[in-house]
Enzyme design. Structure first.
Site, PDB file in Angstrom:
ATOM      1  N   CYS A  74     -31.631  16.837   7.939  1.00 29.89           N
ATOM      2  CA  CYS A  74     -32.180  15.553   8.387  1.00 29.89           C
ATOM      3  C   CYS A  74     -33.323  15.116   7.467  1.00 29.89           C
ATOM      4  O   CYS A  74     -34.223  15.900   7.178  1.00 29.89           O
ATOM      5  CB  CYS A  74     -32.688  15.682   9.818  1.00 29.89           C
ATOM      6  SG  CYS A  74     -33.611  14.259  10.378  1.00 29.89           S
ATOM      7  N   CYS A  80     -40.752  14.435  11.900  1.00 27.97           N
ATOM      8  CA  CYS A  80     -40.399  14.260  13.310  1.00 27.97           C
ATOM      9  C   CYS A  80     -40.692  15.524  14.106  1.00 27.97           C
ATOM     10  O   CYS A  80     -40.529  16.635  13.620  1.00 27.97           O
ATOM     11  CB  CYS A  80     -38.920  13.917  13.389  1.00 27.97           C
ATOM     12  SG  CYS A  80     -38.291  13.767  15.054  1.00 27.97           S
ATOM     13  N   CYS A  83     -37.011  18.299  16.201  1.00 37.23           N
ATOM     14  CA  CYS A  83     -36.412  19.588  15.861  1.00 37.23           C
ATOM     15  C   CYS A  83     -37.458  20.449  15.160  1.00 37.23           C
ATOM     16  O   CYS A  83     -38.323  19.932  14.464  1.00 37.23           O
ATOM     17  CB  CYS A  83     -35.255  19.413  14.874  1.00 37.23           C
ATOM     18  SG  CYS A  83     -33.865  18.481  15.516  1.00 37.23           S
ATOM     19  N   CYS A 162     -30.317  10.128  13.911  1.00 39.74           N
ATOM     20  CA  CYS A 162     -30.866  11.406  14.361  1.00 39.74           C
ATOM     21  C   CYS A 162     -29.681  12.330  14.566  1.00 39.74           C
ATOM     22  O   CYS A 162     -28.753  12.002  15.301  1.00 39.74           O
ATOM     23  CB  CYS A 162     -31.635  11.222  15.662  1.00 39.74           C
ATOM     24  SG  CYS A 162     -31.957  12.773  16.517  1.00 39.74           S
ATOM     25  N   GLN A 286     -27.947  17.845  32.789  1.00 37.62           N
ATOM     26  CA  GLN A 286     -28.072  18.661  31.577  1.00 37.62           C
ATOM     27  C   GLN A 286     -27.650  17.845  30.356  1.00 37.62           C
ATOM     28  O   GLN A 286     -26.615  17.179  30.390  1.00 37.62           O
ATOM     29  CB  GLN A 286     -27.198  19.916  31.691  1.00 37.62           C
ATOM     30  CG  GLN A 286     -27.553  20.817  32.858  1.00 37.62           C
ATOM     31  CD  GLN A 286     -28.775  21.705  32.576  1.00 37.62           C
ATOM     32  OE1 GLN A 286     -29.338  21.694  31.478  1.00 37.62           O
ATOM     33  NE2 GLN A 286     -29.181  22.463  33.570  1.00 37.62           N
ATOM     34  N   TYR A 315     -33.383  23.818  43.469  1.00 38.84           N
ATOM     35  CA  TYR A 315     -33.683  22.936  42.325  1.00 38.84           C
ATOM     36  C   TYR A 315     -32.349  22.391  41.807  1.00 38.84           C
ATOM     37  O   TYR A 315     -32.002  22.555  40.648  1.00 38.84           O
ATOM     38  CB  TYR A 315     -34.428  23.680  41.216  1.00 38.84           C
ATOM     39  CG  TYR A 315     -35.649  24.451  41.680  1.00 38.84           C
ATOM     40  CD1 TYR A 315     -36.912  23.860  41.631  1.00 38.84           C
ATOM     41  CD2 TYR A 315     -35.537  25.754  42.173  1.00 38.84           C
ATOM     42  CE1 TYR A 315     -38.038  24.560  42.062  1.00 38.84           C
ATOM     43  CE2 TYR A 315     -36.647  26.457  42.606  1.00 38.84           C
ATOM     44  CZ  TYR A 315     -37.894  25.870  42.543  1.00 38.84           C
ATOM     45  OH  TYR A 315     -38.995  26.567  42.954  1.00 38.84           O
ATOM     46  N   ASP A 384     -32.985  27.346  39.718  1.00 36.83           N
ATOM     47  CA  ASP A 384     -32.990  26.650  38.411  1.00 36.83           C
ATOM     48  C   ASP A 384     -34.196  25.707  38.330  1.00 36.83           C
ATOM     49  O   ASP A 384     -34.041  24.490  38.307  1.00 36.83           O
ATOM     50  CB  ASP A 384     -31.661  25.881  38.243  1.00 36.83           C
ATOM     51  CG  ASP A 384     -31.521  25.248  36.865  1.00 36.83           C
ATOM     52  OD1 ASP A 384     -32.357  25.531  35.980  1.00 36.83           O
ATOM     53  OD2 ASP A 384     -30.562  24.474  36.676  1.00 36.83           O
ATOM     54  N   CYS A 411     -35.389  27.273  31.839  1.00 37.84           N
ATOM     55  CA  CYS A 411     -35.580  26.623  30.533  1.00 37.84           C
ATOM     56  C   CYS A 411     -36.912  27.077  29.935  1.00 37.84           C
ATOM     57  O   CYS A 411     -37.396  26.509  28.973  1.00 37.84           O
ATOM     58  CB  CYS A 411     -35.507  25.105  30.663  1.00 37.84           C
ATOM     59  SG  CYS A 411     -36.641  24.449  31.883  1.00 37.84           S
TER      60      CYS A 411
HETATM   61  N1  SAH Z   1     -29.755  22.649  38.683  1.00 39.14           N
HETATM   62  C1  SAH Z   1     -29.762  21.314  38.122  1.00 39.14           C
HETATM   63  C2  SAH Z   1     -31.166  20.784  37.802  1.00 39.14           C
HETATM   64  C3  SAH Z   1     -32.090  21.695  37.061  1.00 39.14           C
HETATM   65  S1  SAH Z   1     -33.566  20.945  36.426  1.00 39.14           S
HETATM   66  C4  SAH Z   1     -28.839  21.215  36.941  1.00 39.14           C
HETATM   67  O1  SAH Z   1     -28.407  22.201  36.375  1.00 39.14           O
HETATM   68  O2  SAH Z   1     -28.533  20.076  36.538  1.00 39.14           O
HETATM   69  C5  SAH Z   1     -34.754  21.279  37.643  1.00 39.14           C
HETATM   70  C6  SAH Z   1     -34.708  20.362  38.831  1.00 39.14           C
HETATM   71  O3  SAH Z   1     -35.750  20.771  39.723  1.00 39.14           O
HETATM   72  C7  SAH Z   1     -34.970  18.887  38.541  1.00 39.14           C
HETATM   73  O4  SAH Z   1     -33.907  18.129  39.081  1.00 39.14           O
HETATM   74  C8  SAH Z   1     -36.279  18.585  39.283  1.00 39.14           C
HETATM   75  O5  SAH Z   1     -36.320  17.291  39.828  1.00 39.14           O
HETATM   76  C9  SAH Z   1     -36.271  19.628  40.381  1.00 39.14           C
HETATM   77  N2  SAH Z   1     -37.570  20.055  40.958  1.00 39.14           N
HETATM   78  C10 SAH Z   1     -38.770  20.142  40.359  1.00 39.14           C
HETATM   79  N3  SAH Z   1     -39.687  20.667  41.204  1.00 39.14           N
HETATM   80  C11 SAH Z   1     -39.053  20.922  42.376  1.00 39.14           C
HETATM   81  C12 SAH Z   1     -39.462  21.485  43.634  1.00 39.14           C
HETATM   82  N4  SAH Z   1     -40.695  21.891  43.832  1.00 39.14           N
HETATM   83  N5  SAH Z   1     -38.532  21.594  44.592  1.00 39.14           N
HETATM   84  C13 SAH Z   1     -37.255  21.191  44.396  1.00 39.14           C
HETATM   85  N6  SAH Z   1     -36.809  20.663  43.240  1.00 39.14           N
HETATM   86  C14 SAH Z   1     -37.696  20.532  42.233  1.00 39.14           C
END
Ligand code: SAH
Length: 453
Positions: A74, A80, A83, A162, A286, A315, A384, A411
């Site tokens: 790039c 930037c 990356c 990009c 995602q 989550y 998650d 993540c």
């Molecule tokens: N499992 C999903 C989202 C993961 S990202 C997937 O794979 O697509 C994390 C998510 O947690 C986001 O959607 C965010 O809005 C949510 N989040 C953040 N803090 C939170 C909390 N305290 N309780 C519940 N959800 C929450």
């Protein structure tokens, strides 16, 4: 130890890489971090910052080059901030990510028995982003500029291509740039807090190719909206939805709470494996669909479902993981804090006729307590969370619920490691698989399997 001075020029060998991908050189035991230097390279560098416990160097010259060094493809790579690893072969990136996980869990943590697998990479690690969020500003000559932020700054680098974004998004970006000038649309200025257009967000369904264009504006009044929409639809006939998102908060948050549909549908549709998902502008989805399937399949394998399990998807976003698992479990309960995501999750359950699901809007740490009080006893819990990891009360309740297995997607492996320490009183951390969701960047995603002792 000798005292280092700013602007001094030194040579040394790179011993390690930081989690930001910077080379580590040492003088006695004092570390100097040098961006763009690779492990095992002999380099010449200039000291640009001296602190008590470390210094920062600037790479001047690579004297002995690593086999892992490549020319970054790039042209904006030096400036930037998007990356960080384009100067490494892809294999070296995957190895670095695995090493970081080993470092956190084996060396810094007490998880020596945990199997850490090779990072699951992409065949073609470019053009993978299904969502582009592009800030808009003005050049010195008052012409609109669009691109990405310079490293550690809010200075926009004007760019027309990009390499990690979907190519179609580039075309939309270049057309919007042109139309801003033609239609005389004012552009937001972060300093004066005046001007209308702030960000362009484009999202495309990986399998369906449905495209959503979101125009983020400072305030609601948008007199050229119809003309802009008409022009965009003409240029991109397969656009599915065009939205205006109103964000008059003077902060770094890209989107505001309120959106208006200017054209087409309120949501776009995408598919992962056999499941269809409706995605609205505010919901988390995602960004690398190729790798999401690999990530979810690994999570599903770790969950070891037989069809009789009660599963919690905590989550849950728009319910992707829970719906992925619903066909193989007795009942799935999902929790997520963003209301529109829960609305999507419920719709997605209906579209896919997965009736053995319940989605609740709220904080995971509060809703899990409520579920416990209602007598829900999960066999498997999917976790998650965002980068900051789980709330301590959440972990505490999870330990009381005592499911057989916990599958934790993260993540940010350093908060995952912190949470793993708390879980380890009752659970063995069996395996971790890093999945490369963000090639060319230092971001690491992992999926971990915990089993009840
Ligand atoms: N499992 C999903 C989202 C993961 S990202 C997937 O794979 O697509 C994390 C998510 O947690 C986001 O959607 C965010 O809005 C949510 N989040 C953040 N803090 C939170 C909390 N305290 N309780 C519940 N959800 C929450």
């Amino acid at each position: 130890m000798e005292t280092l001075k700013k602007n001094e020029i030194k040579t040394g060998q790179v011993l390690d890489l930081t989690h930001e991908g910077h080379g580590v050189v040492k003088i006695d035991r004092y570390p100097i971090f040098v961006p763009n230097a690779l492990i095992n390279e002999t380099i010449e560098y200039k000291i640009i910052k001296v602190k008590k416990n470390f210094a920062i160097g600037k790479l001047l010259n690579v004297i002995v080059e690593s086999d892992s060094r490549v020319e970054p493809p790039c042209v904006y790579y030096d400036k930037c901030g998007g990356c960080q690893l384009q100067h490494m072969t892809y294999q070296a990136q995957l190895t670095m990510k695995k090493e970081q996980v080993i470092n956190l869990f084996h060396r810094k943590g007490s998880f020596n028995d945990t199997v850490i697998h090779d990072t699951v990479g992409m065949e073609d690690p470019w053009r993978y982003r299904n969502k582009s969020q592009i800030p808009i500003g003005l050049n010195n000559d008052k012409k609109p500029k669009m691109g990405f932020y310079r490293q550690r700054s809010h200075d926009i680098i004007d760019m027309d291509s990009c390499l990690i974004q979907d190519e179609k998004h580039q075309q939309v970006m270049n057309d919007v740039k042109q139309l801003i000038s033609e239609l005389n649309i004012s552009v937001y200025n972060e300093k004066t807090k005046k001007g209308l257009l702030r960000h362009l967000v484009v999202r495309t369904g990986h399998y369906t190719n449905q495209m959503m264009i979101i125009l983020v504006t400072n305030g609601k009044a948008f007199k050229q909206a119809n003309q802009l929409v008409e022009a965009l639809v003409k240029l991109h006939p397969n656009v599915t939805s065009i939205k205006q998102n109103i964000n008059d908060a003077h902060s770094n948050v890209i989107m505001g709470r309120k959106s208006i549909t200017l054209y087409g549908t309120d949501e776009i549709e995408d598919k992962l494996s056999e499941i269809t998902f409706n995605i609205s502008d505010q919901s988390f989805y995602q960004i690398n669909s190729h790798q999401t399937e690999k990530l979810y399949n690994q999570a599903l394998e770790y969950a070891q479902l037989t069809g009789n399990e009660i599963v919690l998807d905590t989550y849950c976003g728009i319910g992707t993981i829970g719906l992925y698992m619903a066909g193989k479990s007795k009942h799935v309960y999902g929790v997520e804090v963003v209301p529109s995501a829960i609305k999507d999750a419920e719709e997605n359950a209906t579209i896919n006729q997965l009736e053995n699901t319940t989605f609740v809007c709220g904080k995971a740490e509060e809703v899990i307590l409520k579920w416990k009080a209602e007598g829900i006893r999960p066999d498997v819990v999917m976790v998650d969370p965002p980068r900051k990891g789980c709330d301590e009360t959440f972990i505490k309740t999870l330990l009381e619920l005592n499911p057989k297995r916990i599958v934790y997607i993260s993540c940010n492996p350093s908060t995952q490691q912190r949470d793993a320490q708390l879980l380890s009183q009752q659970y063995d951390l069996k395996e971790i698989t890093p999945v490369d969701m963000f090639p060319q960047t230092t971001h690491i995603e992992t999926v971990a399997l915990f089993e009840r002792k």
